[in-house]
Design a protein around this motif. Structure first.
Motif, PDB file in Angstrom:
ATOM      1  N   SER A  83     -78.693 -70.002  -4.797  1.00 33.49           N
ATOM      2  CA  SER A  83     -78.961 -71.262  -5.508  1.00 33.49           C
ATOM      3  C   SER A  83     -77.652 -71.956  -5.870  1.00 33.49           C
ATOM      4  O   SER A  83     -77.529 -73.184  -5.742  1.00 33.49           O
ATOM      5  N   ALA A  84     -76.683 -71.171  -6.319  1.00 34.03           N
ATOM      6  CA  ALA A  84     -75.377 -71.732  -6.664  1.00 34.03           C
ATOM      7  C   ALA A  84     -74.681 -72.285  -5.426  1.00 34.03           C
ATOM      8  O   ALA A  84     -74.062 -73.361  -5.464  1.00 34.03           O
ATOM      9  N   GLU A  85     -74.780 -71.560  -4.306  1.00 33.77           N
ATOM     10  CA  GLU A  85     -74.185 -72.025  -3.055  1.00 33.77           C
ATOM     11  C   GLU A  85     -74.853 -73.309  -2.575  1.00 33.77           C
ATOM     12  O   GLU A  85     -74.188 -74.223  -2.068  1.00 33.77           O
ATOM     13  N   ALA A  86     -76.173 -73.373  -2.729  1.00 35.59           N
ATOM     14  CA  ALA A  86     -76.914 -74.568  -2.306  1.00 35.59           C
ATOM     15  C   ALA A  86     -76.493 -75.782  -3.125  1.00 35.59           C
ATOM     16  O   ALA A  86     -76.336 -76.889  -2.588  1.00 35.59           O
ATOM     17  N   ILE A 152     -81.063 -79.265  -9.149  1.00 28.41           N
ATOM     18  CA  ILE A 152     -81.561 -78.681  -7.901  1.00 28.41           C
ATOM     19  C   ILE A 152     -82.303 -77.401  -8.250  1.00 28.41           C
ATOM     20  O   ILE A 152     -81.819 -76.586  -9.038  1.00 28.41           O
ATOM     21  N   TYR A 153     -83.502 -77.260  -7.690  1.00 26.44           N
ATOM     22  CA  TYR A 153     -84.325 -76.073  -7.931  1.00 26.44           C
ATOM     23  C   TYR A 153     -84.662 -75.458  -6.576  1.00 26.44           C
ATOM     24  O   TYR A 153     -85.197 -76.132  -5.701  1.00 26.44           O
ATOM     25  N   LYS A 206     -69.688 -64.016   1.367  1.00 28.63           N
ATOM     26  CA  LYS A 206     -69.603 -64.915   2.512  1.00 28.63           C
ATOM     27  C   LYS A 206     -70.959 -65.495   2.891  1.00 28.63           C
ATOM     28  O   LYS A 206     -71.273 -65.698   4.060  1.00 28.63           O
ATOM     29  N   ARG A 207     -71.797 -65.760   1.915  1.00 32.53           N
ATOM     30  CA  ARG A 207     -73.068 -66.417   2.175  1.00 32.53           C
ATOM     31  C   ARG A 207     -72.807 -67.861   2.583  1.00 32.53           C
ATOM     32  O   ARG A 207     -71.919 -68.541   2.043  1.00 32.53           O
TER      33      ARG A 207
END
Length: 225
Positions: A83-86, A152-153, A206-207
């Motif tokens: 979620s944080a990466e998105a 963002i959800y 590394k996502r």
């Protein structure tokens, strides 16, 4: 006669008072030491209790995570990380302040996703150019448009190993001036629905976000008038 013994009586009285004061001091000192010892004991017990509670909470959190993994096959910590990466990946698409910045952001996503991707077609369409006396003007600059991501959800839908498919619900605010954001409650939110995949080794941090697309059947271009 009493006058003769008066100094002696005063001395005896003073001595008795001194003795009594000393006894009181010793008694109070012993009581203080006892209270200090009791305080230290209670404080030690409190610290131990807090430590036990923290350990139990850690065990419960671990058990909860394992239960979610067992039932859904998904790791809650991985979902939180994705979620944080998105958010980092999509924030630029919904946070720009002029036509030049918009074009830069649009080209950035096209380079990442490809020319024909549905994400840029839906949410970052080409900026229309308007002819004016001095030349061509960006539609965004003409309308004085800017946008800011509000939230963002992210919801996981499927998983294959460490590859997780998500749907992201993004809310953003279209506005004309930075001062508009002083009271965001008074502003209308627009929504984007996006599908994407998060993949890679989470242990190495590394996502990456891949396979991004606008949700099928949903359209809400940022430049719609």
């Amino acid at each position: 006669m009493w006058t003769k013994f008066k100094p002696l009586l005063l001395i005896l009285a003073a001595s008795l008072l001194l003795v009594l004061s000393g006894m009181t001091y010793v008694k109070n000192s012993n009581e203080i030491k006892t209270l200090d010892a009791e305080y230290e004991s209670l404080n030690s017990k409190l610290n131990q209790t807090e430590q036990d509670i923290a350990e139990k909470q850690g065990e419960v959190a671990t058990q909860k995570t394992e239960s979610v993994k067992k039932v859904t096959g998904l790791d809650p910590e991985l979902i939180q990380s994705d979620s944080a990466e998105a958010e980092k990946y999509f924030v630029a698409a919904f946070s720009w302040s002029n036509g030049t910045e918009y074009e830069g952001v649009r080209n950035q996503y096209i380079e990442s996703l490809g020319e024909d991707n549905s994400f840029t077609k839906t949410y970052l369409p080409p900026d229309t150019k308007i002819e004016i006396n001095s030349g061509m003007l960006s539609y965004i600059d003409f309308k004085k448009l800017r946008t800011t991501m509000d939230s963002i959800y992210v919801v996981p839908t499927t998983a294959e190993g460490n590859r997780v498919r998500y749907v992201a619900f993004v809310q953003y605010i279209m506005h004309k001036d930075g001062s508009d954001l002083v009271n965001t409650d008074a502003l209308e939110r627009s929504e984007a629905i996006i599908e994407f995949t998060a993949a890679g080794d989470s242990a190495d941090g590394k996502r990456r976000i891949t396979e991004v697309s606008a949700r099928t059947g949903y359209s809400a271009g940022l430049l719609d008038d």
